[in-house]
Design a protein around this motif. Sequence first.
Motif, short mmCIF file in Angstrom:
data_model
loop_
_atom_site.label_atom_id
_atom_site.label_comp_id
_atom_site.label_asym_id
_atom_site.label_seq_id
_atom_site.Cartn_x
_atom_site.Cartn_y
_atom_site.Cartn_z
N ALA A 1 0.83 -1.21 0.00
CA ALA A 1 0.00 0.00 0.00
C ALA A 1 0.86 1.26 0.00
O ALA A 1 0.53 2.25 -0.68
CB ALA A 1 -0.94 -0.01 1.21
N ALA A 2 1.96 1.21 0.73
CA ALA A 2 2.83 2.40 0.81
C ALA A 2 3.36 2.79 -0.55
O ALA A 2 3.53 3.98 -0.85
CB ALA A 2 3.98 2.13 1.78
N ILE A 3 3.64 1.80 -1.40
CA ILE A 3 4.12 2.08 -2.75
C ILE A 3 3.09 2.90 -3.52
O ILE A 3 3.41 3.90 -4.17
CB ILE A 3 4.43 0.76 -3.49
N PHE A 4 1.84 2.49 -3.44
CA PHE A 4 0.80 3.17 -4.22
C PHE A 4 0.41 4.51 -3.60
O PHE A 4 0.06 5.45 -4.33
CB PHE A 4 -0.41 2.25 -4.38
N LEU A 5 0.49 4.62 -2.27
CA LEU A 5 0.24 5.92 -1.66
C LEU A 5 1.34 6.92 -2.06
O LEU A 5 1.06 8.09 -2.31
CB LEU A 5 0.17 5.78 -0.14
N ARG A 6 2.57 6.43 -2.11
CA ARG A 6 3.65 7.30 -2.56
C ARG A 6 3.49 7.66 -4.03
O ARG A 6 3.71 8.81 -4.43
CB ARG A 6 5.02 6.63 -2.32
N ALA A 7 3.10 6.68 -4.85
CA ALA A 7 2.88 6.96 -6.27
C ALA A 7 1.81 8.03 -6.45
O ALA A 7 1.93 8.91 -7.32
CB ALA A 7 2.48 5.69 -7.01
N ALA A 8 0.76 7.97 -5.64
CA ALA A 8 -0.30 8.99 -5.72
C ALA A 8 0.25 10.37 -5.42
O ALA A 8 -0.10 11.36 -6.08
CB ALA A 8 -1.44 8.64 -4.76
N ASP A 9 1.12 10.46 -4.42
CA ASP A 9 1.70 11.75 -4.09
C ASP A 9 2.65 12.23 -5.20
O ASP A 9 2.74 13.44 -5.46
CB ASP A 9 2.46 11.66 -2.77
N LEU A 10 3.34 11.31 -5.84
CA LEU A 10 4.19 11.70 -6.97
C LEU A 10 3.35 12.22 -8.14
O LEU A 10 3.69 13.20 -8.80
CB LEU A 10 5.04 10.52 -7.42
N VAL A 11 2.22 11.54 -8.40
CA VAL A 11 1.32 11.98 -9.47
C VAL A 11 0.76 13.37 -9.18
O VAL A 11 0.73 14.25 -10.06
CB VAL A 11 0.16 10.97 -9.64
N SER A 12 0.30 13.58 -7.95
CA SER A 12 -0.36 14.84 -7.62
C SER A 12 0.63 15.96 -7.32
O SER A 12 0.23 17.12 -7.20
CB SER A 12 -1.28 14.65 -6.42
N GLY A 13 1.92 15.63 -7.21
CA GLY A 13 2.92 16.64 -6.93
C GLY A 13 3.98 16.72 -8.00
O GLY A 13 3.83 17.41 -9.01
N LYS A 14 5.07 15.99 -7.81
CA LYS A 14 6.25 16.10 -8.67
C LYS A 14 5.94 15.92 -10.15
O LYS A 14 6.49 16.65 -10.99
CB LYS A 14 7.27 15.05 -8.21
N TYR A 15 5.06 14.96 -10.50
CA TYR A 15 4.84 14.63 -11.91
C TYR A 15 3.52 15.18 -12.46
O TYR A 15 3.14 14.84 -13.58
CB TYR A 15 4.88 13.12 -12.11
N TYR B 1 2.94 6.59 -24.47
CA TYR B 1 3.86 7.41 -23.70
C TYR B 1 3.35 7.70 -22.29
O TYR B 1 4.09 7.58 -21.31
CB TYR B 1 4.16 8.72 -24.43
N SER B 2 2.07 8.05 -22.15
CA SER B 2 1.55 8.31 -20.80
C SER B 2 1.55 7.04 -19.96
O SER B 2 1.78 7.08 -18.75
CB SER B 2 0.14 8.92 -20.86
N SER B 3 1.29 5.90 -20.60
CA SER B 3 1.35 4.63 -19.87
C SER B 3 2.77 4.36 -19.38
O SER B 3 2.97 3.88 -18.25
CB SER B 3 0.88 3.49 -20.78
N TRP B 4 3.75 4.66 -20.21
CA TRP B 4 5.15 4.50 -19.81
C TRP B 4 5.48 5.39 -18.61
O TRP B 4 6.17 4.96 -17.67
CB TRP B 4 6.04 4.82 -21.00
N LEU B 5 4.95 6.61 -18.59
CA LEU B 5 5.17 7.49 -17.45
C LEU B 5 4.55 6.92 -16.18
O LEU B 5 5.13 7.02 -15.09
CB LEU B 5 4.58 8.88 -17.73
N VAL B 6 3.35 6.33 -16.29
CA VAL B 6 2.72 5.71 -15.13
C VAL B 6 3.62 4.63 -14.55
O VAL B 6 3.82 4.54 -13.32
CB VAL B 6 1.34 5.13 -15.49
N LEU B 7 4.18 3.80 -15.42
CA LEU B 7 5.08 2.75 -14.94
C LEU B 7 6.31 3.35 -14.27
O LEU B 7 6.75 2.87 -13.21
CB LEU B 7 5.49 1.84 -16.10
N GLN B 8 6.88 4.40 -14.84
CA GLN B 8 8.06 5.02 -14.24
C GLN B 8 7.75 5.59 -12.86
O GLN B 8 8.57 5.51 -11.94
CB GLN B 8 8.59 6.14 -15.16
N ILE B 9 6.57 6.15 -12.70
CA ILE B 9 6.16 6.68 -11.39
C ILE B 9 6.03 5.55 -10.37
O ILE B 9 6.49 5.67 -9.22
CB ILE B 9 4.83 7.46 -11.53
N LEU B 10 5.43 4.44 -10.77
CA LEU B 10 5.30 3.31 -9.86
C LEU B 10 6.67 2.76 -9.46
O LEU B 10 6.90 2.41 -8.29
CB LEU B 10 4.45 2.21 -10.51
#
Length: 575
Positions: free
Chosen positions: A133-147, A249-258
Amino acid sequence: MSSVTRPAARRIAAAARPPRALATVAPSTNATYKLPVVRNEPNLHYTVNSAERAALKEALAELEAAAPFEVPAFVGGKEVQLGGERTVQPMPHNHQKALATFATSTPELTSEAIEHALAAQKEWEQMPFNDRAAIFLRAADLVSGKYRAKICAATMLGQGKNVWQAEIDAAAELADFFRFGASQCEQLYAQQPTENSPGVWNRSEYRPLEGFVFAVTPFNFTAISGNLVGAPALTGNVLVWKPSPTATYSSWLVLQILLEAGLPKNVIQFLPCPNGEATISLVDRVLEHRMFAGLHFTGSTHVFRQLWKKIGNNVDKYLSYPRIVGETGGKNFQLVHPSADVRAAAIGALRGAFEYQGQKCSALSRLYVPKSLEEEFFKVLVEEVEKISVGSVTEFEHFMGPVISQQSYDKVLSYVEKAKAAGGKVLTGGVGDNSKGFFVKPTVIKTQDPLSPTMVDEIFGPVLTAYVYDDAKFEETCKLIDETTTYALTGCIWSNDRAATVKASALLRHSAGNFYINDKSTGAVVGQQPFGGARGSGTNDKAGSLNLFARFCQIRSIKETFCPPTEFPYPSNLV
């Protein structure tokens, strides 16, 4: 006597020996963790002179300048640069320019990807849920912030979304799927037996599927792509992912964020592939594998049915019965009651039909207007639709951008011609310009035939067809709506008469998986309106709900008896 002391000699000897393999110990914890409370990610508004507007414009400029990006496959925890001819993912608003290119993933690479996924399965499923769960919670914060700016820009340039549509999708909804997904898994795992006989402890274990999940993702929502891999992964599954060629390309970005968020590299294998024979070969290799355990799909009804047939034909090969989860097409309706607020209903129809060029599964395409409101309703609707501007996604003032491809452009305009041939009247739109981008004007058609082609067939473009019904035939019109198509995804009624609303809701009970009262047919929010439809629209497993996660689990019931009997007779046997 040696000058080396005995302790030093032992250290030297130990250093000379090869290292022993560490024993594999399943991680454990002496605490039951509670995830943070989740809330829907607020939408940024990108107003003039706002910080988010400036950041997004900068990201758009950077991506356009750096394009085209070469997207690799990702297999065995590493990028795989494939040979052969590369497929272009064009920018739909400027189709002479490519956002990305990618090579074709072969059946051989597909087999390799499956084996790498299966090799990672044990370690991934044994990772404690709080760590997954921590991985996906962090990914959400990366999506809503850095990326945030970058993933919105990629969705705009690659999938033709304007800034608002990209924001609610690639930023807010993707973050919501990851955060609410973790919370909904937590709720699922907490569902335990409530009854225990004396001396017995009953409990349920939620195991991932035995094998790998195949995720086939669409072009129209970056968030859906993230959820189609994210939901199975959260429950401990490993995946093979085939993204849409027009959202590579956007799918590739999703994978990189995860991966940046800490996802182990072999949990998801990424196989870009163009449509056509190459995809068929890839899919066949996946569906013939003994350890194929599940399909998570969003796309066309035709493709989903073909996949289901192949799975059925291969069922004797599989270790288990695969889970099939799919959301497909829609031919969504809006029913206007004579009591409705005309302007509100007209604006609801406009937004439902023409947001993102009608390329949402939930987009409105069938409109039913009572005779008593005909003149007023169409006056408002046409006047407002003709205010819509269509243009480049990099020009923020446009409400509409391009459709996704030349194929889509041709299909939309061909259906306008079919409507005319069937006696339909084009009230506005019906034309396009593909000289630079795939632009189609928002089109409203009025028909006298409720079973004309544009009332029955899914078009997936900015075409809205309206039928005028007699006020006295409200119930008959409800039945007509229910029987017109094989789809049952979304629908809405606009009414200020509660009795009529109740009646329509009952008559249309099976015609939509998401039913809206005095609201447009689009815009389901994760955690608020779980999304999905039945009939020809899919398996209705409800993305954005706890139910979806149960589909990717195998439940093991565990009964532990503390003091088992040591004699076999029952009390009734005693005399």
